[in-house]
Design a protein around this motif. Sequence first.
Motif, mmCIF file in Angstrom:
data_model
loop_
_atom_site.group_PDB
_atom_site.id
_atom_site.type_symbol
_atom_site.label_atom_id
_atom_site.label_comp_id
_atom_site.label_asym_id
_atom_site.label_seq_id
_atom_site.Cartn_x
_atom_site.Cartn_y
_atom_site.Cartn_z
ATOM 1 N N ASN A 1 0.806 -1.218 0.000
ATOM 2 C CA ASN A 1 0.000 0.000 0.000
ATOM 3 C C ASN A 1 0.839 1.267 0.000
ATOM 4 N N GLU A 2 2.094 1.132 0.433
ATOM 5 C CA GLU A 2 2.970 2.306 0.490
ATOM 6 C C GLU A 2 3.440 2.752 -0.895
ATOM 7 N N LEU A 3 3.346 1.859 -1.898
ATOM 8 C CA LEU A 3 3.914 2.135 -3.213
ATOM 9 C C LEU A 3 2.877 2.707 -4.172
ATOM 10 N N LEU A 4 3.296 3.688 -4.958
ATOM 11 C CA LEU A 4 2.445 4.294 -5.979
ATOM 12 C C LEU A 4 3.236 4.388 -7.280
ATOM 13 N N CYS A 5 2.733 3.724 -8.326
ATOM 14 C CA CYS A 5 3.403 3.761 -9.631
ATOM 15 C C CYS A 5 3.129 5.103 -10.299
ATOM 16 N N VAL A 6 4.202 5.809 -10.685
ATOM 17 C CA VAL A 6 4.044 7.117 -11.324
ATOM 18 C C VAL A 6 4.508 7.104 -12.776
ATOM 19 N N GLY A 7 4.846 5.912 -13.303
ATOM 20 C CA GLY A 7 5.232 5.854 -14.698
ATOM 21 C C GLY A 7 5.838 4.525 -15.098
ATOM 22 N N VAL A 8 5.722 4.220 -16.379
ATOM 23 C CA VAL A 8 6.305 3.008 -16.967
ATOM 24 C C VAL A 8 7.003 3.406 -18.255
ATOM 25 N N SER A 9 8.203 2.861 -18.471
ATOM 26 C CA SER A 9 8.940 3.176 -19.695
ATOM 27 C C SER A 9 9.441 1.901 -20.355
ATOM 28 N N THR A 10 9.392 1.901 -21.696
ATOM 29 C CA THR A 10 9.858 0.746 -22.456
ATOM 30 C C THR A 10 10.992 1.107 -23.414
ATOM 31 N N THR A 11 11.481 2.360 -23.340
ATOM 32 C CA THR A 11 12.594 2.775 -24.206
ATOM 33 C C THR A 11 13.648 3.508 -23.391
ATOM 34 N N TYR A 12 14.850 3.532 -23.899
ATOM 35 C CA TYR A 12 15.989 4.133 -23.191
ATOM 36 C C TYR A 12 15.776 5.631 -22.950
ATOM 37 N N ASP A 13 15.507 6.366 -24.019
ATOM 38 C CA ASP A 13 15.377 7.825 -23.891
ATOM 39 C C ASP A 13 14.196 8.218 -23.015
ATOM 40 N N ASN A 14 13.078 7.517 -23.190
ATOM 41 C CA ASN A 14 11.906 7.823 -22.374
ATOM 42 C C ASN A 14 12.158 7.514 -20.907
ATOM 43 N N ALA A 15 12.946 6.474 -20.645
ATOM 44 C CA ALA A 15 13.270 6.121 -19.258
ATOM 45 C C ALA A 15 14.034 7.251 -18.577
ATOM 46 N N ILE A 16 14.988 7.833 -19.281
ATOM 47 C CA ILE A 16 15.743 8.955 -18.718
ATOM 48 C C ILE A 16 14.818 10.133 -18.433
ATOM 49 N N ASP A 17 13.972 10.476 -19.405
ATOM 50 C CA ASP A 17 13.031 11.591 -19.222
ATOM 51 C C ASP A 17 12.099 11.333 -18.044
ATOM 52 N N LEU A 18 11.631 10.094 -17.918
ATOM 53 C CA LEU A 18 10.694 9.752 -16.852
ATOM 54 C C LEU A 18 11.341 9.887 -15.479
ATOM 55 N N ILE A 19 12.576 9.429 -15.351
ATOM 56 C CA ILE A 19 13.290 9.534 -14.068
ATOM 57 C C ILE A 19 13.508 10.987 -13.683
ATOM 58 N N LEU A 20 13.935 11.798 -14.650
ATOM 59 C CA LEU A 20 14.227 13.204 -14.357
ATOM 60 C C LEU A 20 12.957 13.999 -14.073
ATOM 61 N N GLU A 21 11.860 13.613 -14.710
ATOM 62 C CA GLU A 21 10.596 14.327 -14.496
ATOM 63 C C GLU A 21 9.944 13.931 -13.178
ATOM 64 N N LYS A 22 9.828 12.625 -12.935
ATOM 65 C CA LYS A 22 9.077 12.137 -11.775
ATOM 66 C C LYS A 22 9.924 12.040 -10.503
ATOM 67 N N LYS A 23 11.238 11.920 -10.665
ATOM 68 C CA LYS A 23 12.144 11.781 -9.514
ATOM 69 C C LYS A 23 11.620 10.751 -8.516
ATOM 70 N N PRO A 24 11.451 9.505 -8.949
ATOM 71 C CA PRO A 24 10.889 8.477 -8.068
ATOM 72 C C PRO A 24 11.847 8.073 -6.964
ATOM 73 N N GLN A 25 11.296 7.565 -5.883
ATOM 74 C CA GLN A 25 12.132 7.028 -4.806
ATOM 75 C C GLN A 25 12.654 5.630 -5.157
ATOM 76 N N LEU A 26 11.927 4.912 -6.012
ATOM 77 C CA LEU A 26 12.262 3.523 -6.318
ATOM 78 C C LEU A 26 12.120 3.264 -7.813
ATOM 79 N N ILE A 27 13.058 2.487 -8.362
ATOM 80 C CA ILE A 27 12.999 2.079 -9.769
ATOM 81 C C ILE A 27 13.097 0.559 -9.847
ATOM 82 N N PHE A 28 12.133 -0.056 -10.514
ATOM 83 C CA PHE A 28 12.240 -1.462 -10.885
ATOM 84 C C PHE A 28 12.805 -1.491 -12.302
ATOM 85 N N PHE A 29 14.023 -1.990 -12.460
ATOM 86 C CA PHE A 29 14.741 -1.891 -13.724
ATOM 87 C C PHE A 29 15.061 -3.280 -14.275
ATOM 88 N N HIS A 30 14.259 -3.714 -15.256
ATOM 89 C CA HIS A 30 14.541 -4.960 -15.969
ATOM 90 C C HIS A 30 15.482 -4.598 -17.119
#
Length: 231
Positions: A25-54
């Motif tokens: 319940n503590e976790l809230l998904c704020v984005g999903v990325s399937t490409t390299y460039d979008n992943a960088i943009d998503l991290i810099l925009e959302k500044k998440p506390q946690l990343i699940f990185f496959h």
Amino acid sequence: MLISYIIIDATETLTQESDRFLEFNELLCVGVSTTYDNAIDLILEKKPQLIFFHFSNEIPLHLLLNIQQYLEKLPYVIALNDTDAHAYKALKHGVMDYVLMPFLESELRKSVLKFIKFYKDNSIEKLCIKSNGDYHFIPLDDIIYLKADNNTTDFYLQSGKVISGFKTMKFFEGQLPFYFFRVHNSYIVNIKFVTRINLGKFDCFLFDNIHKIPFSRTYRENIDAIIKRIG
């Protein structure tokens, strides 16, 4: 306490398994990325506390070295891969934990619980507000909402107190965690206290409907995000 996370996975395997995260319940998904460039943009925009990185050939571990040049601190990264041969390399790239895929539910649970403990031990839970020569250290969980008042900001607390900080709301917005949502040019709300939203009248009710504040069309996307989270 809410903790933001994103999923990076070119194969979309983790997205298909996203129900596994609902038990936390503590976790809230704020984005999903399937490409390299979008992943960088998503991290810099959302500044998440946690990343699940496959990580994979499409989105390699080098991504983590790339984003470190833009951030003061790398988010907590749980790396996932189908072989343990890359575990040492992943740790050298700054990941905090490593899970083999296809993962056992128990292994994922242990990894996430370890992160939550780490986050609670290291998180800042108070906001410093300077007011009339006093410095107030307010627990974030006590703040119901913020209201802009020219060049000052009023903080409405659970106790009924209102503390005025001699900074603009834009200044404080940059210090608040992700679960504070701006819903109007003059209002930011703590999602934990939202009890009712009237889309027809553009009203947001907080703290068992004690407080009613307006929201604007400009921030309708944030209202939709609140509804999705609470719903």
